[in-house]
Motif scaffolding. Sequence first.
Motif, PDB file in Angstrom:
ATOM      1  N   TYR A  77      59.265  84.458  18.021  1.00 14.18           N
ATOM      2  CA  TYR A  77      59.311  85.122  19.330  1.00 14.18           C
ATOM      3  C   TYR A  77      58.101  86.035  19.520  1.00 14.18           C
ATOM      4  CZ  TYR A  77      61.084  88.287  22.989  1.00 14.18           C
ATOM      5  OH  TYR A  77      61.235  89.044  24.129  1.00 14.18           O
ATOM      6  N   VAL A  78      57.827  86.879  18.532  1.00 12.64           N
ATOM      7  CA  VAL A  78      56.684  87.784  18.625  1.00 12.64           C
ATOM      8  C   VAL A  78      55.383  86.996  18.720  1.00 12.64           C
ATOM      9  CG1 VAL A  78      55.326  89.515  17.377  1.00 12.64           C
ATOM     10  CG2 VAL A  78      57.817  89.731  17.487  1.00 12.64           C
ATOM     11  N   THR A  79      55.275  85.924  17.939  1.00 16.27           N
ATOM     12  CA  THR A  79      54.066  85.090  17.983  1.00 16.27           C
ATOM     13  C   THR A  79      53.842  84.536  19.376  1.00 16.27           C
ATOM     14  OG1 THR A  79      54.371  84.464  15.656  1.00 16.27           O
ATOM     15  CG2 THR A  79      52.906  83.085  16.972  1.00 16.27           C
ATOM     16  N   ASP A  80      54.876  84.000  19.996  1.00 14.07           N
ATOM     17  CA  ASP A  80      54.752  83.468  21.355  1.00 14.07           C
ATOM     18  C   ASP A  80      54.330  84.539  22.349  1.00 14.07           C
ATOM     19  OD1 ASP A  80      55.330  80.886  20.685  1.00 14.07           O
ATOM     20  OD2 ASP A  80      57.126  80.714  21.924  1.00 14.07           O
ATOM     21  N   LYS A  81      54.908  85.728  22.223  1.00 15.63           N
ATOM     22  CA  LYS A  81      54.568  86.824  23.130  1.00 15.63           C
ATOM     23  C   LYS A  81      53.106  87.232  22.964  1.00 15.63           C
ATOM     24  CE  LYS A  81      58.483  87.702  25.271  1.00 15.63           C
ATOM     25  NZ  LYS A  81      58.621  87.675  26.743  1.00 15.63           N
ATOM     26  N   VAL A  82      52.635  87.281  21.723  1.00 13.63           N
ATOM     27  CA  VAL A  82      51.244  87.633  21.446  1.00 13.63           C
ATOM     28  C   VAL A  82      50.301  86.571  22.000  1.00 13.63           C
ATOM     29  CG1 VAL A  82      49.525  87.897  19.609  1.00 13.63           C
ATOM     30  CG2 VAL A  82      51.737  89.052  19.425  1.00 13.63           C
ATOM     31  N   VAL A  83      50.644  85.308  21.755  1.00 13.25           N
ATOM     32  CA  VAL A  83      49.799  84.193  22.210  1.00 13.25           C
ATOM     33  C   VAL A  83      49.726  84.160  23.737  1.00 13.25           C
ATOM     34  CG1 VAL A  83      49.716  81.673  22.360  1.00 13.25           C
ATOM     35  CG2 VAL A  83      50.114  82.776  20.156  1.00 13.25           C
ATOM     36  N   THR A  84      50.867  84.327  24.387  1.00 12.96           N
ATOM     37  CA  THR A  84      50.911  84.310  25.858  1.00 12.96           C
ATOM     38  C   THR A  84      50.106  85.471  26.434  1.00 12.96           C
ATOM     39  OG1 THR A  84      53.098  83.290  25.822  1.00 12.96           O
ATOM     40  CG2 THR A  84      52.438  84.353  27.870  1.00 12.96           C
TER      41      THR A  84
END
Length: 317
Positions: free
Chosen positions: A148-155
Amino acid sequence: MKRSISILIISMLLLGLAGCASNKQESSGQKQVQLQNINLGLMPDVDSIPFIIAQEKGYFKEEGLTVTLKHFKSAMERDSALQSGNLDGAVSDMLAEAFAKAGGFDTVITSLTTGSYKLVVNKDEKAASIQDLKGKDVAISKNTIIDYVTDKVVTEGGLTSADINKVVIPQIPARLEMLQNGKIAAATLPDPLATIAVKNGAKVIKTSEQLGLNPGVLLFTTKAVKEKEKEIQAMYRAYSKAVDYLSREPMDNYIDLLIEKGGFPKDVKGVLVLPQYKKAAAPQQKDVDDVVAWLQARQLIQKKYLYTDLVDTRFVR
């Protein structure tokens, strides 16, 4: 006559003393109500530190409580222990709570915890931004707070989840090792292991704090919430004492304890920076709704859970 009066007075005094003794015994008995044990699962991250401090500084004992802390290296191992009945509660995350509900396993979030997650690149990687990670391997644990955190960072960095190659490495220490050995370009890690990576040359791309993300929680089975309400209340009182301790004591006074009892690597000594721990509080509804929306968008859960489906606020303000 005088003798009779003296006997009467003495008898009344004795009865009074007996009554006082009885009241003291009752009062003592009420204070010594035996609390049940709590089995609590921890992860190798900074969210778990207040519980380790509460254990080692005797704060649980001060509350008349026995807490058994069990350490896990992956979310999968922790969740298996919860579902098998070996744990009453665990340091976890909002995603795990939603998955538990969807799977028919009844747990509830009782408060936030204080954690820190960092997307870092290995020391030989030239990437300096999210854009530079397009098409590269990023190690995660699938469908967890790390994902979840990875997706938020990438987005936030202008890419989509599909723009990076997610490599699933569930165990956190193994993820760190592969990063440091140059087998993957980047990884999302919790502290203190993210700190170890940086100490050994890794570079931070973005952190959960920078994005205002705080999806880490403490959750309990509903069985524990129903049957151990007093115990959980006592646990939170001890937790508050640990937060006070961490706010006033220099880390040199307890870092060796964390290494010994928490299983933290020795490399954290002298470099670990802890988050500012807060007294236990309920998660914000927006944060819970964002997690549920993320899970639904990926078709990981079908039901749109409400805040009250996932959170029980009785233990915190």
